[in-house]
Design a protein around this motif. Structure first.
Motif, PDB file in Angstrom:
ATOM      1  N   MET A  94       0.850  -1.349   0.012  1.00 15.12           N
ATOM      2  CA  MET A  94      -0.061   0.046  -0.156  1.00 15.12           C
ATOM      3  C   MET A  94       0.849   1.097  -0.130  1.00 15.12           C
ATOM      4  SD  MET A  94      -3.305  -1.245   2.446  1.00 15.12           S
ATOM      5  CE  MET A  94      -2.264  -1.426   3.861  1.00 15.12           C
ATOM      6  N   ASP A  95       1.933   1.353   0.628  1.00 15.84           N
ATOM      7  CA  ASP A  95       2.842   2.431   0.804  1.00 15.84           C
ATOM      8  C   ASP A  95       3.692   2.596  -0.387  1.00 15.84           C
ATOM      9  OD1 ASP A  95       2.115   2.925   3.542  1.00 15.84           O
ATOM     10  OD2 ASP A  95       4.101   2.078   4.302  1.00 15.84           O
ATOM     11  N   ASN A  96       4.051   1.583  -1.027  1.00 17.67           N
ATOM     12  CA  ASN A  96       4.445   1.711  -2.348  1.00 17.67           C
ATOM     13  C   ASN A  96       3.692   2.484  -3.663  1.00 17.67           C
ATOM     14  OD1 ASN A  96       7.061   0.705  -1.726  1.00 17.67           O
ATOM     15  ND2 ASN A  96       6.681  -1.551  -2.377  1.00 17.67           N
ATOM     16  N   ALA A  97       2.104   1.896  -3.325  1.00 15.80           N
ATOM     17  CA  ALA A  97       1.393   2.524  -4.239  1.00 15.80           C
ATOM     18  C   ALA A  97       1.051   3.902  -4.017  1.00 15.80           C
ATOM     19  CB  ALA A  97      -0.060   1.862  -4.134  1.00 15.80           C
ATOM     20  N   ILE A  98       1.116   4.231  -2.790  1.00 16.54           N
ATOM     21  CA  ILE A  98       0.985   5.697  -2.466  1.00 16.54           C
ATOM     22  C   ILE A  98       2.067   6.429  -3.035  1.00 16.54           C
ATOM     23  CG2 ILE A  98       0.948   7.712  -0.556  1.00 16.54           C
ATOM     24  CD1 ILE A  98      -1.774   6.420  -0.937  1.00 16.54           C
ATOM     25  N   ASP A  99       3.527   6.145  -2.940  1.00 18.32           N
ATOM     26  CA  ASP A  99       4.729   6.554  -3.404  1.00 18.32           C
ATOM     27  C   ASP A  99       4.494   6.818  -4.817  1.00 18.32           C
ATOM     28  OD1 ASP A  99       5.511   6.844  -0.677  1.00 18.32           O
ATOM     29  OD2 ASP A  99       6.847   4.976  -0.687  1.00 18.32           O
ATOM     30  N   ALA A 100       4.134   5.836  -5.539  1.00 18.23           N
ATOM     31  CA  ALA A 100       4.190   5.917  -7.065  1.00 18.23           C
ATOM     32  C   ALA A 100       3.171   6.945  -7.520  1.00 18.23           C
ATOM     33  CB  ALA A 100       3.821   4.394  -7.577  1.00 18.23           C
ATOM     34  N   ALA A 101       2.186   6.928  -6.889  1.00 12.17           N
ATOM     35  CA  ALA A 101       1.059   8.030  -7.130  1.00 12.17           C
ATOM     36  C   ALA A 101       1.535   9.223  -6.883  1.00 12.17           C
ATOM     37  CB  ALA A 101      -0.054   8.011  -6.470  1.00 12.17           C
ATOM     38  N   SER A 102       2.174   9.607  -5.946  1.00  9.68           N
ATOM     39  CA  SER A 102       2.895  10.973  -5.275  1.00  9.68           C
ATOM     40  C   SER A 102       3.873  11.384  -6.588  1.00  9.68           C
ATOM     41  CB  SER A 102       3.414  10.769  -3.886  1.00  9.68           C
ATOM     42  OG  SER A 102       3.731  12.074  -3.637  1.00  9.68           O
ATOM     43  N   LEU A 107       5.677  15.063 -11.021  1.00  7.28           N
ATOM     44  CA  LEU A 107       6.115  15.319 -12.444  1.00  7.28           C
ATOM     45  C   LEU A 107       5.836  16.738 -12.993  1.00  7.28           C
ATOM     46  CD1 LEU A 107       5.665  11.717 -14.127  1.00  7.28           C
ATOM     47  CD2 LEU A 107       7.827  12.645 -13.348  1.00  7.28           C
ATOM     48  N   PRO A 108       6.699  17.249 -13.850  1.00  5.43           N
ATOM     49  CA  PRO A 108       6.240  18.502 -14.390  1.00  5.43           C
ATOM     50  C   PRO A 108       5.153  18.277 -15.342  1.00  5.43           C
ATOM     51  CG  PRO A 108       8.892  17.945 -14.728  1.00  5.43           C
ATOM     52  CD  PRO A 108       8.325  16.910 -14.090  1.00  5.43           C
ATOM     53  N   THR A 109       4.312  19.252 -15.599  1.00 13.03           N
ATOM     54  CA  THR A 109       3.102  19.109 -16.238  1.00 13.03           C
ATOM     55  C   THR A 109       3.363  18.672 -17.795  1.00 13.03           C
ATOM     56  OG1 THR A 109       1.846  20.844 -15.237  1.00 13.03           O
ATOM     57  CG2 THR A 109       1.058  20.230 -17.446  1.00 13.03           C
ATOM     58  N   GLN A 110       4.569  18.935 -18.343  1.00 15.10           N
ATOM     59  CA  GLN A 110       4.799  18.521 -19.788  1.00 15.10           C
ATOM     60  C   GLN A 110       5.150  16.814 -19.728  1.00 15.10           C
ATOM     61  OE1 GLN A 110       6.556  20.869 -18.061  1.00 15.10           O
ATOM     62  NE2 GLN A 110       8.786  20.546 -18.381  1.00 15.10           N
ATOM     63  N   ASP A 111       5.417  16.419 -18.553  1.00 17.96           N
ATOM     64  CA  ASP A 111       5.673  14.880 -18.739  1.00 17.96           C
ATOM     65  C   ASP A 111       4.370  14.148 -18.433  1.00 17.96           C
ATOM     66  OD1 ASP A 111       8.469  15.468 -19.098  1.00 17.96           O
ATOM     67  OD2 ASP A 111       8.911  15.127 -16.847  1.00 17.96           O
ATOM     68  N   PRO A 162       6.819   7.995 -13.693  1.00 19.30           N
ATOM     69  CA  PRO A 162       8.057   7.419 -13.092  1.00 19.30           C
ATOM     70  C   PRO A 162       8.348   6.071 -13.385  1.00 19.30           C
ATOM     71  CG  PRO A 162       6.562   7.919 -11.247  1.00 19.30           C
ATOM     72  CD  PRO A 162       5.935   8.348 -12.585  1.00 19.30           C
ATOM     73  N   LYS A 163       9.474   5.581 -13.317  1.00 18.67           N
ATOM     74  CA  LYS A 163       9.551   4.381 -13.849  1.00 18.67           C
ATOM     75  C   LYS A 163       9.058   3.462 -12.907  1.00 18.67           C
ATOM     76  CE  LYS A 163      14.077   5.177 -16.552  1.00 18.67           C
ATOM     77  NZ  LYS A 163      15.546   5.046 -16.387  1.00 18.67           N
ATOM     78  N   CYS A 164       9.012   3.771 -11.698  1.00 20.56           N
ATOM     79  CA  CYS A 164       8.696   2.783 -10.622  1.00 20.56           C
ATOM     80  C   CYS A 164       6.877   2.429 -10.708  1.00 20.56           C
ATOM     81  CB  CYS A 164       8.837   3.210  -9.098  1.00 20.56           C
ATOM     82  SG  CYS A 164       7.929   4.649  -8.772  1.00 20.56           S
ATOM     83  N   TYR A 165       6.417   3.266 -11.419  1.00 21.55           N
ATOM     84  CA  TYR A 165       4.884   3.436 -11.357  1.00 21.55           C
ATOM     85  C   TYR A 165       4.094   1.892 -11.610  1.00 21.55           C
ATOM     86  CZ  TYR A 165       0.011   4.875 -11.506  1.00 21.55           C
ATOM     87  OH  TYR A 165      -1.531   4.857 -11.385  1.00 21.55           O
ATOM     88  N   LYS A 166       4.518   1.487 -12.701  1.00 17.10           N
ATOM     89  CA  LYS A 166       4.014   0.175 -12.862  1.00 17.10           C
ATOM     90  C   LYS A 166       4.245  -0.831 -11.966  1.00 17.10           C
ATOM     91  CE  LYS A 166       3.820   1.027 -18.338  1.00 17.10           C
ATOM     92  NZ  LYS A 166       4.334   0.535 -19.431  1.00 17.10           N
ATOM     93  N   LYS A 168       4.966  -0.734  -9.052  1.00 12.39           N
ATOM     94  CA  LYS A 168       4.493  -0.610  -7.636  1.00 12.39           C
ATOM     95  C   LYS A 168       2.900  -0.550  -7.649  1.00 12.39           C
ATOM     96  CE  LYS A 168       8.492   1.833  -5.442  1.00 12.39           C
ATOM     97  NZ  LYS A 168       8.858   3.170  -4.812  1.00 12.39           N
ATOM     98  N   MET A 169       2.485  -0.039  -8.711  1.00  5.35           N
ATOM     99  CA  MET A 169       0.862   0.152  -8.598  1.00  5.35           C
ATOM    100  C   MET A 169       0.310  -1.160  -9.074  1.00  5.35           C
ATOM    101  SD  MET A 169      -1.615   2.159  -8.041  1.00  5.35           S
ATOM    102  CE  MET A 169      -0.634   3.785  -7.992  1.00  5.35           C
ATOM    103  N   VAL A 170       0.954  -1.887 -10.114  1.00  8.12           N
ATOM    104  CA  VAL A 170       0.458  -3.245 -10.362  1.00  8.12           C
ATOM    105  C   VAL A 170       0.323  -4.260  -9.183  1.00  8.12           C
ATOM    106  CG1 VAL A 170       2.763  -4.453 -10.884  1.00  8.12           C
ATOM    107  CG2 VAL A 170       0.485  -5.013 -12.083  1.00  8.12           C
ATOM    108  N   ASN A 171       1.166  -4.309  -8.144  1.00  6.02           N
ATOM    109  CA  ASN A 171       1.244  -5.165  -6.965  1.00  6.02           C
ATOM    110  C   ASN A 171      -0.225  -4.706  -6.096  1.00  6.02           C
ATOM    111  OD1 ASN A 171       3.499  -6.590  -7.773  1.00  6.02           O
ATOM    112  ND2 ASN A 171       4.926  -5.189  -6.545  1.00  6.02           N
ATOM    113  N   TYR A 172      -0.244  -3.641  -5.807  1.00  8.14           N
ATOM    114  CA  TYR A 172      -1.313  -2.944  -5.260  1.00  8.14           C
ATOM    115  C   TYR A 172      -2.873  -3.495  -5.985  1.00  8.14           C
ATOM    116  CZ  TYR A 172      -4.861  -0.400  -3.085  1.00  8.14           C
ATOM    117  OH  TYR A 172      -6.388  -0.134  -2.162  1.00  8.14           O
ATOM    118  N   THR A 173      -2.717  -3.056  -7.214  1.00 11.14           N
ATOM    119  CA  THR A 173      -3.951  -3.312  -8.059  1.00 11.14           C
ATOM    120  C   THR A 173      -4.571  -4.665  -8.186  1.00 11.14           C
ATOM    121  OG1 THR A 173      -3.400  -1.469  -9.642  1.00 11.14           O
ATOM    122  CG2 THR A 173      -4.665  -3.243 -10.444  1.00 11.14           C
TER     123      THR A 173
END
Length: 355
Positions: A94-102, A107-111, A162-166, A168-173
């Motif tokens: 759960m903490d990793n998912a929150i971190d990935a979301a944050s 990220l800058p808007t252009q990203d 960010p590179k960690c998003y998929k 970290k988020m897939v584990n929580y999903t």
């Protein structure tokens, strides 16, 4: 779908300003477009009733499971809401998912701009407010929404930055999907239905991850992160890193959902109200903001698959509880919000049979 997402993103880019951008500019006031009418503003009046907490640690115990069933029944009947503890999802996941979301929202808007879309049918979309293109009043929220079940179908479309998003988020999903299947069995059992009722449809159903960012707000009493609303699906599972979720009790008073380490909030949606023929009602809730902290919430929204319809369970329709709802589905909800303002119109009202 992806082509349509890119097209709608291009058309929406011109007028886009995220809530995070406003905070980064150092504004000391809320822009006029975010100021709600006095009747919609949070006035700080809250009910102090204790909200239900269900301990799932004994859900597989043949003798102790009955207490959980009873607790869930009372919570669904009285509130349409409960929090679960000892649900089996590790705190680290759960903490990793929150971190990935944050990290994504930092990220800058252009990203993030290539994911921008006002098309509610897109499988991945980034945006602000509810729909910044057509909202009459804006809400203090940035969001990322993406389809998730099965993850093998959708994960390639999720953000790569960010590179960690998929990872970290897939584990929580996946953990949230599994928990949802277990919770649906408990809820069905609390209604006297077979625990295997709609089993395949539930396992193969839609899962939409609504990842929300509510930046610190200079004037939190004038606005909301999200207005009062009900979710469309069967159940929603909510992970939050700071307090801000509020739900309305049957007494029409607002209750603040406390932040309990490791707990997840479970809300009943409109399709659950339909399935139960009104025995359980969907819960009205909203998101408040604060002046000190950025709040992240990750909502796992569960319904049947896009083309499937939910209808009242035949075992729950009788002379004492006459048929009160029409069938509806996820695709119907998407059609509804494409043409309606959810602040002014309620999806559940379109499913009620006038008797």
């Amino acid at each position: 779908m992806v082509g349509r997402m890119r097209e709608s993103s291009a058309s929406a880019n011109g007028s886009f300003t995220s809530a995070m951008t406003l905070v980064e500019k150092g504004l000391t006031y809320v822009p006029k477009r975010y100021v709600l009418p006095p009747s919609l503003r949070p006035d700080g009046t809250l009910c102090d009733t204790c909200l239900p907490i269900v301990d799932l640690s004994n859900r597989q115990h043949p003798l102790l499971r009955s207490q959980i069933i009873q607790d869930v029944h009372l919570a669904c009947k009285k509130f349409g809401f409960f929090q679960v503890v000892n649900h089996g999802i590790p705190l680290s996941v759960m903490d990793n998912a929150i971190d990935a979301a944050s990290e994504f929202f930092d990220l800058p808007t252009q990203d993030k701009r290539h994911l921008l879309s006002s098309n509610v049918c897109d499988p991945v979309r980034y945006g602000t407010s509810l729909n910044h293109v057509k909202d009459k009043v804006h809400f203090w929220r940035d969001f990322l929404k993406h389809y998730a079940n099965p993850t093998s179908t959708w994960i390639d479309l999720w953000p790569s930055n960010p590179k960690c998003y998929k990872k970290k988020m897939v584990n929580y999903t996946m953990a949230a999907q599994k928990l949802q299947e277990e919770l649906m069995e408990v809820i069905f059992e609390s209604l006297g239905l077979n625990t295997n009722y709609l089993h395949e449809d539930i396992a193969e159903g839609s899962q939409v991850m609504a990842v929300n960012c509510y930046p610190a707000c200079p004037e939190p009493d004038l606005t909301l992160g999200l207005p009062p609303h009900t979710d469309y699906g069967m159940i929603s599972i909510i992970l939050q890193n700071h307090q801000g979720l509020q739900m309305m009790g049957r007494d029409e008073k607002w209750h603040s959902v406390p932040l309990i380490e490791g707990a997840l909030a479970v809300l009943l949606g409109d399709h659950m109200e339909v399935l139960t023929n009104g025995i359980y009602k969907s819960v009205v809730h909203r998101a408040t903001v604060n002046s000190e902290k950025k709040r992240i919430s990750i909502v796992s929204l569960h319904s049947l698959a896009l083309g499937k319809k939910v209808r009242p369970a035949s075992d729950l329709v009788n002379e004492q509880n006459i048929l009160s709802y029409k069938e509806g589905g996820f695709s119907d909800f998407l059609d509804f919000i494409s043409g309606e303002d959810i602040v002014e119109a309620k999806y559940i009202d379109t499913l009620k049979i006038n008797t």
